[in-house]
Every structure is written in C-alpha cells, then in structure tokens.
Design an enzyme around this catalytic site. Structure first.
Site, mmCIF file in Angstrom:
data_model
loop_
_atom_site.group_PDB
_atom_site.id
_atom_site.type_symbol
_atom_site.label_atom_id
_atom_site.label_comp_id
_atom_site.label_asym_id
_atom_site.label_seq_id
_atom_site.Cartn_x
_atom_site.Cartn_y
_atom_site.Cartn_z
ATOM 1 N N GLU A 127 0.781 -1.278 -0.101
ATOM 2 C CA GLU A 127 0.017 -0.154 -0.064
ATOM 3 C C GLU A 127 1.001 1.350 -0.060
ATOM 4 O O GLU A 127 0.655 2.331 -0.689
ATOM 5 C CB GLU A 127 -0.743 -0.064 1.256
ATOM 6 C CG GLU A 127 -1.580 1.103 1.788
ATOM 7 C CD GLU A 127 -3.062 1.341 0.765
ATOM 8 O OE1 GLU A 127 -3.938 1.064 1.737
ATOM 9 O OE2 GLU A 127 -3.075 1.801 -0.044
ATOM 10 N N THR A 157 -4.578 8.909 -4.831
ATOM 11 C CA THR A 157 -4.419 8.941 -3.411
ATOM 12 C C THR A 157 -3.231 9.946 -3.014
ATOM 13 O O THR A 157 -3.210 10.802 -2.289
ATOM 14 C CB THR A 157 -4.489 7.661 -2.783
ATOM 15 O OG1 THR A 157 -5.449 6.881 -2.930
ATOM 16 C CG2 THR A 157 -4.131 7.881 -1.399
HETATM 17 N N1 HSE Z 1 -6.823 7.366 4.625
HETATM 18 C C1 HSE Z 1 -6.492 7.511 3.183
HETATM 19 C C2 HSE Z 1 -6.429 8.728 2.702
HETATM 20 C C3 HSE Z 1 -7.078 6.425 2.567
HETATM 21 O O1 HSE Z 1 -7.384 9.432 2.828
HETATM 22 O O2 HSE Z 1 -5.570 9.545 2.120
HETATM 23 C C4 HSE Z 1 -6.932 6.407 0.971
HETATM 24 O O3 HSE Z 1 -7.816 5.711 0.249
#
Ligand code: HSE
Length: 331
Positions: free
Chosen positions: A149, A202
């Site tokens: 990840e 992301t």
């Molecule tokens: N917590 C992470 C973010 C999840 O919000 O960047 C990414 O899917």
C-alpha cells in the site's frame, strides 16, 4: 479472515496431500476515513474485491507477476506492484526462498477511493502466507500488506488494508506495528456507494493536505472521532449522524471531486444518516438504516453526479462485510 492454519469458510483443504501448489484469495474493497477518522477508520464492503492467485513455481522469490482487469495500467514490475510487494514482505519475513508466480485479478476500479491497492496487497499477503504455510498472525499479515500500500499512496496508513484483511469496522491505530481494534456497527447499517467515472490519485489527494491543521479543526475532529466510537458502541444513530463528519481532509479534497458537495447533500436529503468521501474519493459513501433507503440514496447521488457534472456512476449497496479476506481455492 482466514484461520491461523490457513483454512477459511471459502476453501475445503481437507483432502489435500502436502503443501499447496496454488492458492486463490479474494480481498474486499473498503471505505476508509468514514468522515472523522482520517487514516484510522475503515470498513469492509461485500463487493467488489481483488483476487490474487499465488502459485509455487521453480526458482526463488517472485518469478512472475501478471495482472488482469486493469486495462493494462497496474504495473507488473514486482517492485511497483502492491500484491507483489506484499508477497515479498511475507517471503522476507519468513526467510523463504520459494519461487512464487502471482496473478492479480482486479475487481476494484483504479483510483476510486475503494481501497483497491490495499485489497491487492492483502490478497497477496494472505495467499503467500497460505502457500508457504508460514502461519503469520494478523498483525504480521497487515504489515506485509502495508508495504504494498505504501508504494501507491506514499504513506503508511492501514485504514483500507485492515478492514480488507479482517472485515468489519476497524480502528487502526497509527504507528508500527499497527494495532487493530474491531468496532461494532448497528446490525441494520447499510451503505450506499456511488463511484463516478472520475479518478483521484491518493498520493495527490494526500499532498494537498499539507502538514498542519488549525486547532479548531483538530478539536472538532477528535471530538467527532470519540463521539463516533461511542455512537457505534451504543447503537446511537443520532451520535453517529452528528459525528461522522470530516473537519480536516474533506474540505480540502472536495475540489478534487467535482459535484461532491451536491452529491453529499442529496444523500442526506434522501434520508441517509451520514455521507462523505470514501477514502480520498472520488467515490462517495452514505450510511443508511435500511436497504431501501440505501438504494434510494444511491440513485439520488448518482443522479446528482449526472446532473451537476455529467458523469455516470456505478452503484453498490452493501452491508458491512464481517469476514474480510477469504481463501477461494487451495490445491
Ligand atoms: N486514509 C487514506 C486517505 C485512504 O484518505 O488518504 C486513502 O484511500
């Protein structure tokens, strides 16, 4: 989540002689953050999911990586592929020199905010663990998945990988080793998930957040996070509705998802208890108290994306997936 000995409800391994040669694992999509829990809250969905098939082959280490269902966009370089990095994590952790061929079958749309790279990494870690018979515990499997990840988002966060691995609504505390705390959810909770034909990376959605938050936003956020946990533990829908809000990331990320605020408002107008960005978006989730309400809210949200932005959306109506990653085949 598979049992420690590798068995799960999904696979009958009782008639197998010797170690497995092939293991196929499904890891589900997830909704992370859930408003106030940036990087610490996530829940697993019933569908979609990513599958990883791991095969024992001649050679040492990761011998090959293939990917389908991704339109040719997911890297097959083992150093850049989330599932392969997680498999390598298991090999490194166990000191194994076995040869492994990996096949990734993407079911979760790319850059959707539904935890696709986390699911691939979880499926890879679990498949490798079962193939090698290493019997890693849940925390170790999660750490291996986090290696995969990290490559995609550029940061350590397990709020997608933890629910994809273990199922349910999970609080995952920051820092290593990751500590998972399973939280209850009201049994009638249903999610309306609307994935518009848009993409948000992301990594970029994290970069725009910067490093600091105003104290006022902090107070609101930790108040809401504490209130949401209490609401889940007490089945208190008013508290859940009041607290499932994001004062930190969502206000900054809204501009990455055209039409987001209108879509969220439409969900609430349709009777949803709460709504927000799923992870870093562009998928929007809504929490509902009945399946009928979730179906109606999802249609309204998809209608808002169509009217305000001119994009079509995929709709998912799902309860919380309590199982997490599942072994589908082991032979
Ligand atoms: N917590 C992470 C973010 C999840 O919000 O960047 C990414 O899917």
């Amino acid at each position: 989540m598979p049992h420690r000995d590798g068995r799960s409800r999904g696979a009958d391994m009782s008639r197998r002689d010797g170690p497995p040669r092939m293991v196929r694992v499904l890891a589900p999509a997830s909704v992370s953050n859930l408003g106030c829990g940036f990087d610490i809250f996530g829940l697993a969905l019933e569908r979609p999911g990513d599958e990883v098939v791991a095969r024992a082959v001649e050679g040492s280490g990761i011998v090959s990586v293939s990917v389908s269902g991704d339109g040719g966009r997911v890297p097959t370089d083992p150093e850049r592929n989330a599932a392969a990095l997680a498999v390598q994590g298991v090999l490194d952790r166990t000191g194994s020199e076995a040869g492994v061929a990996i096949e990734v079958r993407k079911g979760i749309p790319l850059a959707s905010g539904l935890g696709g790279s986390a699911a691939s990494a979880v499926a890879g870690a679990v498949a490798a663990d079962v193939l090698l018979g290493s019997g890693l515990d849940r925390t170790a499997l999660l750490e291996c998945a986090m290696i995969g990840e990290r490559k995609g988002s550029g940061a350590d966060h397990a709020d997608n990988a933890a629910p994809s691995l273990a199922g349910g609504f999970v609080l995952v505390l920051p820092g290593l080793p990751p500590r998972m705390v399973m939280l209850p959810t009201p049994s009638d909770l249903v999610l309306a998930i609307v994935h518009p034909a848009l993409e948000v990376e992301t990594r970029r959605a994290r970069t725009i957040l910067g490093d600091t938050i105003p104290l006022k936003a902090g107070v609101e956020q930790w108040g809401n996070a504490a209130g949401l946990v209490a609401g889940l533990m007490r089945d208190d829908w008013d508290l859940i509705a009041r607290c499932m809000r994001d004062a930190v990331a969502e206000p900054l990320r809204a501009r990455l998802v055209p039409g987001f605020e209108g879509v969220r408002d439409r969900a609430l107008a349709a009777g949803a208890v709460a709504a927000g960005l799923s992870g870093s978006g562009p998928t929007v989730f809504a929490i509902c108290r009945t399946r009928d309400n979730a179906e109606a809210a999802a249609l309204d949200m998809a209608g808002a994306f169509r009217e305000e932005v001119g994009v079509e959306s995929d709709i998912i109506v799902s309860s919380v997936n309590r199982e997490g990653a599942r072994i589908l085949e082991c032979s």
